[in-house]
Design an enzyme around this catalytic site. Structure first.
Site, mmCIF file in Angstrom:
data_model
loop_
_atom_site.group_PDB
_atom_site.id
_atom_site.type_symbol
_atom_site.label_atom_id
_atom_site.label_comp_id
_atom_site.label_asym_id
_atom_site.label_seq_id
_atom_site.Cartn_x
_atom_site.Cartn_y
_atom_site.Cartn_z
ATOM 1 N N ARG A 45 -82.270 41.951 -19.872
ATOM 2 C CA ARG A 45 -81.999 42.747 -21.090
ATOM 3 C C ARG A 45 -80.852 42.059 -21.819
ATOM 4 O O ARG A 45 -79.771 41.891 -21.259
ATOM 5 C CB ARG A 45 -81.626 44.184 -20.733
ATOM 6 C CG ARG A 45 -81.128 44.973 -21.926
ATOM 7 C CD ARG A 45 -81.066 46.461 -21.692
ATOM 8 N NE ARG A 45 -82.393 47.050 -21.738
ATOM 9 C CZ ARG A 45 -82.639 48.341 -21.976
ATOM 10 N NH1 ARG A 45 -81.640 49.176 -22.189
ATOM 11 N NH2 ARG A 45 -83.874 48.806 -22.001
ATOM 12 N N HIS A 90 -89.444 44.887 -27.246
ATOM 13 C CA HIS A 90 -89.296 45.724 -26.046
ATOM 14 C C HIS A 90 -90.703 45.891 -25.445
ATOM 15 O O HIS A 90 -91.275 46.980 -25.443
ATOM 16 C CB HIS A 90 -88.667 47.068 -26.416
ATOM 17 C CG HIS A 90 -88.085 47.811 -25.245
ATOM 18 N ND1 HIS A 90 -88.119 47.328 -23.950
ATOM 19 C CD2 HIS A 90 -87.453 49.013 -25.177
ATOM 20 C CE1 HIS A 90 -87.530 48.198 -23.152
ATOM 21 N NE2 HIS A 90 -87.117 49.228 -23.863
ATOM 22 N N GLN A 103 -91.627 48.561 -22.798
ATOM 23 C CA GLN A 103 -91.759 49.882 -23.407
ATOM 24 C C GLN A 103 -93.159 50.046 -23.996
ATOM 25 O O GLN A 103 -93.806 51.088 -23.832
ATOM 26 C CB GLN A 103 -90.693 50.048 -24.507
ATOM 27 C CG GLN A 103 -90.729 51.402 -25.179
ATOM 28 C CD GLN A 103 -90.378 52.524 -24.227
ATOM 29 O OE1 GLN A 103 -89.346 52.489 -23.583
ATOM 30 N NE2 GLN A 103 -91.238 53.533 -24.121
ATOM 31 N N ASP A 161 -87.758 56.361 -32.794
ATOM 32 C CA ASP A 161 -86.717 55.781 -31.934
ATOM 33 C C ASP A 161 -85.377 56.032 -32.626
ATOM 34 O O ASP A 161 -85.337 56.427 -33.798
ATOM 35 C CB ASP A 161 -86.980 54.266 -31.737
ATOM 36 C CG ASP A 161 -85.986 53.604 -30.788
ATOM 37 O OD1 ASP A 161 -85.296 54.326 -30.032
ATOM 38 O OD2 ASP A 161 -85.891 52.352 -30.799
ATOM 39 N N CYS A 200 -89.174 56.505 -27.237
ATOM 40 C CA CYS A 200 -88.907 55.648 -26.066
ATOM 41 C C CYS A 200 -87.693 56.122 -25.275
ATOM 42 O O CYS A 200 -87.547 55.763 -24.115
ATOM 43 C CB CYS A 200 -88.725 54.209 -26.518
ATOM 44 S SG CYS A 200 -87.331 54.008 -27.645
ATOM 45 N N ARG A 212 -93.172 54.168 -17.546
ATOM 46 C CA ARG A 212 -92.476 52.887 -17.428
ATOM 47 C C ARG A 212 -92.634 52.357 -16.004
ATOM 48 O O ARG A 212 -92.891 51.173 -15.783
ATOM 49 C CB ARG A 212 -90.973 53.046 -17.757
ATOM 50 C CG ARG A 212 -90.661 53.462 -19.187
ATOM 51 C CD ARG A 212 -90.971 52.375 -20.191
ATOM 52 N NE ARG A 212 -90.329 51.122 -19.882
ATOM 53 C CZ ARG A 212 -89.093 50.780 -20.274
ATOM 54 N NH1 ARG A 212 -88.395 51.600 -21.025
ATOM 55 N NH2 ARG A 212 -88.574 49.600 -19.957
HETATM 56 N N1 CP Z 1 -86.473 53.186 -23.305
HETATM 57 C C1 CP Z 1 -85.587 52.430 -22.648
HETATM 58 O O1 CP Z 1 -85.719 51.216 -22.551
HETATM 59 O O2 CP Z 1 -84.568 53.134 -22.112
HETATM 60 P P1 CP Z 1 -83.274 52.507 -21.419
HETATM 61 O O3 CP Z 1 -82.428 51.909 -22.506
HETATM 62 O O4 CP Z 1 -82.612 53.672 -20.744
HETATM 63 O O5 CP Z 1 -83.701 51.456 -20.433
HETATM 64 N N1 NVA Z 2 -84.081 50.457 -30.263
HETATM 65 C C1 NVA Z 2 -83.303 50.908 -29.135
HETATM 66 C C2 NVA Z 2 -84.190 51.061 -27.949
HETATM 67 C C3 NVA Z 2 -83.495 51.585 -26.728
HETATM 68 C C4 NVA Z 2 -84.420 51.681 -25.552
HETATM 69 C C5 NVA Z 2 -82.190 49.924 -28.861
HETATM 70 O O1 NVA Z 2 -82.414 48.705 -28.939
HETATM 71 O O2 NVA Z 2 -81.072 50.361 -28.584
#
Ligand code: CP
Ligand code: NVA
Length: 301
Positions: free
Chosen positions: A101, A128, A131, A220, A260, A288
């Site tokens: 990440r 993502h 997701q 989101d 999400c 997930r």
């Molecule tokens: N939706 C998602 O990726 O959540 P987190 O940021 O908690 O991993």
């Molecule tokens: N768009 C959000 C998604 C979190 C899972 C972010 O990048 O923070």
């Protein structure tokens, strides 16, 4: 040859269809005793916070017989300037795969170029894809199909929206994105998806038009991680794009609501909708786990 999962388009529609089938088997306990990761370790290199991605991967890896190893980059020599490429080469000698990440998608690409093990995108500024797999599974569970549905994404055209665009192109559902000017999804991803898509992917300004007769409404957060600059101004510009009961009234009667997560109740979605009968947001979060286990089975050899 190793196979990465940096964006959804690294899989074919057949791969995704099979993966969703396998995820459903895992969810319902069919052939769930397989331990394909037995004796192997999977790295989890996370530059940003995470609840769902981190914990669902850690649990999934454990359930598949493997060991997850969480790594904060600032605690590795990476934090003291060791190169990404060297880190990728070294970690490839210990691990069977790695979930990353990161803020910049380029970091993932650089790491993947230096790694001889599969690299999985656990969220970047652009994509993502993990997701999106859970999103597809959740839509299919609720609508029994993906093809030709109308999905409406309301709000900020961010990483989650970009991966949903790729999902629409791949699985042939129509996607109406409603966002204010300046909040559009990535132009390159959109153009590329439209070039290959048999379905329609359009950008609108009016959330009611996007939600009109929609089978699925998705939203989101208005301010993504690492994009907190001018947060108040962003929220003001997005204030007409809230998913609330008035917006749901434009959609089909049996509309399914996705998010999400994490959510900001009262901003991009009301608590009433989030906790209401159309919301399958917690199933989506659960999925997930199942989709990522199916992904690990596919990628880690
Ligand atoms: N939706 C998602 O990726 O959540 P987190 O940021 O908690 O991993
Ligand atoms: N768009 C959000 C998604 C979190 C899972 C972010 O990048 O923070």
């Amino acid at each position: 040859m190793k196979k990465d999962f940096l964006s959804l388009l690294e899989l074919s529609s057949v791969d995704v269809t099979n993966l969703l089938k396998r995820a459903l088997d895992l969810k319902t306990g069919v052939d769930a005793d397989a331990r394909p990761l037995s004796g192997g370790s999977i790295g989890m290199l996370f530059e940003k916070p995470s609840t769902r991605t981190r914990i669902s991967f850690e649990v999934g890896i454990y359930q598949l017989g493997g060991q997850p190893i969480y790594m904060n980059p600032s605690e590795l020599q990476l934090g003291r300037g060791e190169s990404l490429r060297d880190t990728a080469g070294i970690l490839s000698r210990y691990l069977r795969g790695i979930v990353i990440r990161t803020s910049s998608h380029t970091t993932l690409e650089t790491f993947a170029a230096g790694a001889s093990i599969p690299v999985i995108n656990g969220l970047s500024d652009l994509h993502h894809p993990c997701q999106a797999l859970a999103d597809l599974m959740t839509i299919q569970e609720n609508k029994n199909r993906l093809k030709d549905l109308k999905v409406a994404f309301i709000g900020d055209g961010n990483n989650v929206c970009n991966s949903l665009i790729e999902a629409a192109a791949l699985m042939e559902f129509n996607l109406d994105i409603a966002c204010p000017e300046g909040f559009e999804p990535d132009a390159g991803i959109l153009e590329n998806a439209r070039a290959s898509a048999k379905s329609e992917i359009i950008i609108l300004r009016d959330p009611r038009e996007a939600a009109g007769m929609a089978d699925v409404i998705y939203t989101d957060v208005w301010v993504s991680m690492g994009q907190e600059k001018n947060a108040d101004e962003k929220k003001r510009k997005l204030s007409d794009y809230q998913v609330n009961s008035r917006l749901l009234a434009c959609a089909k009667k049996d509309v399914t609501v996705l998010h999400c997560l994490p959510a900001h109740r009262g901003e991009e979605i009301t608590a009433e909708v989030m906790d209401g009968p159309h919301s399958v947001i917690f199933d989506q979060a659960e999925n997930r786990l199942h989709t990522q286990k199916a992904l690990l089975e596919l990628l880690i050899r």
